[in-house]
Enzyme design. Structure first.
Site, PDB file in Angstrom:
ATOM      1  N   ILE A 191       0.869  -1.176   0.000  1.00  0.00           N
ATOM      2  CA  ILE A 191       0.000   0.000   0.000  1.00  0.00           C
ATOM      3  C   ILE A 191       0.903   1.223   0.000  1.00  0.00           C
ATOM      4  O   ILE A 191       1.602   1.472   0.987  1.00  0.00           O
ATOM      5  CB  ILE A 191      -0.929   0.005   1.231  1.00  0.00           C
ATOM      6  CG1 ILE A 191      -1.760  -1.288   1.270  1.00  0.00           C
ATOM      7  CG2 ILE A 191      -1.819   1.239   1.233  1.00  0.00           C
ATOM      8  CD1 ILE A 191      -2.468  -1.536   2.583  1.00  0.00           C
ATOM      9  N   GLU A 236       4.226  -7.951   2.950  1.00  0.00           N
ATOM     10  CA  GLU A 236       4.572  -8.874   4.024  1.00  0.00           C
ATOM     11  C   GLU A 236       4.215  -8.289   5.388  1.00  0.00           C
ATOM     12  O   GLU A 236       3.639  -8.970   6.237  1.00  0.00           O
ATOM     13  CB  GLU A 236       6.081  -9.188   3.987  1.00  0.00           C
ATOM     14  CG  GLU A 236       6.538  -9.820   2.692  1.00  0.00           C
ATOM     15  CD  GLU A 236       7.002  -8.817   1.639  1.00  0.00           C
ATOM     16  OE1 GLU A 236       7.879  -9.169   0.847  1.00  0.00           O
ATOM     17  OE2 GLU A 236       6.469  -7.682   1.596  1.00  0.00           O
ATOM     18  N   CYS A 289      11.930  -7.202   1.514  1.00  0.00           N
ATOM     19  CA  CYS A 289      12.938  -6.181   1.800  1.00  0.00           C
ATOM     20  C   CYS A 289      13.509  -6.403   3.199  1.00  0.00           C
ATOM     21  O   CYS A 289      13.006  -7.214   3.974  1.00  0.00           O
ATOM     22  CB  CYS A 289      12.324  -4.786   1.671  1.00  0.00           C
ATOM     23  SG  CYS A 289      11.236  -4.314   3.044  1.00  0.00           S
ATOM     24  N   CYS A 321      10.989  -5.850   6.144  1.00  0.00           N
ATOM     25  CA  CYS A 321      10.063  -6.979   6.300  1.00  0.00           C
ATOM     26  C   CYS A 321      10.768  -8.184   6.925  1.00  0.00           C
ATOM     27  O   CYS A 321      10.200  -8.874   7.778  1.00  0.00           O
ATOM     28  CB  CYS A 321       9.453  -7.355   4.963  1.00  0.00           C
ATOM     29  SG  CYS A 321       8.259  -6.131   4.375  1.00  0.00           S
TER      30      CYS A 321
END
Length: 136
Positions: free
Chosen positions: A43, A55, A91, A94
């Protein structure tokens, strides 16, 4: 639940992505030890830093619902209009969130790899990590 089934759910979550700035949509499906699956999508926000990855959306939704034990997460992503067949690894932020809630020796990250899947233990994705043990 099989890795392929979890990947299919991640594809459904990807369809919900709000990513007008990067043009890159990501979906995630998080399997809890309870058997429930929580979906997440990326988002975005025009200011960028308030954006959230798929995630983390899945993890935060699961935690908000009271879940604290997780088995694996499937992640898919690609540019808008493209098929998400290449691996799309989480990433660093996450991965750090995953470390907060998951045992890196057991928890796995499942990625699309063409028509197949590839699974990694979290410890493979973060070989030198910062955890709560560092604060002791």
């Amino acid at each position: 639940m099989s890795d392929k089934e979890l990947i299919q759910i991640a594809h459904k979550a990807r369809a919900m992505s709000y990513s007008p700035y990067s043009g890159f949509s990501v979906g995630a499906a998080l399997l809890c030890k309870s058997g429930k699956v929580y979906m997440g999508c990326n988002i975005e926000n025009s200011a960028y830093s308030p954006s959230n990855c798929a995630e983390r959306t899945a993890f935060f939704t699961a935690v908000c619902a009271g879940e604290r034990e997780f088995e694996k997460i499937a992640v898919v992503g690609a540019k808008h209009g493209e098929s998400a067949e290449a691996p799309c690894a989480p990433c660093g932020v996450c991965r750090q969130v995953m470390l907060e809630f998951c045992d890196p020796e057991i928890f796995s990250v499942v990625l699309q790899n063409g028509n197949d899947t590839r699974s990694y233990l979290l410890k493979e994705l973060i070989p030198a990590s910062f955890t709560s043990d560092n604060l002791k």
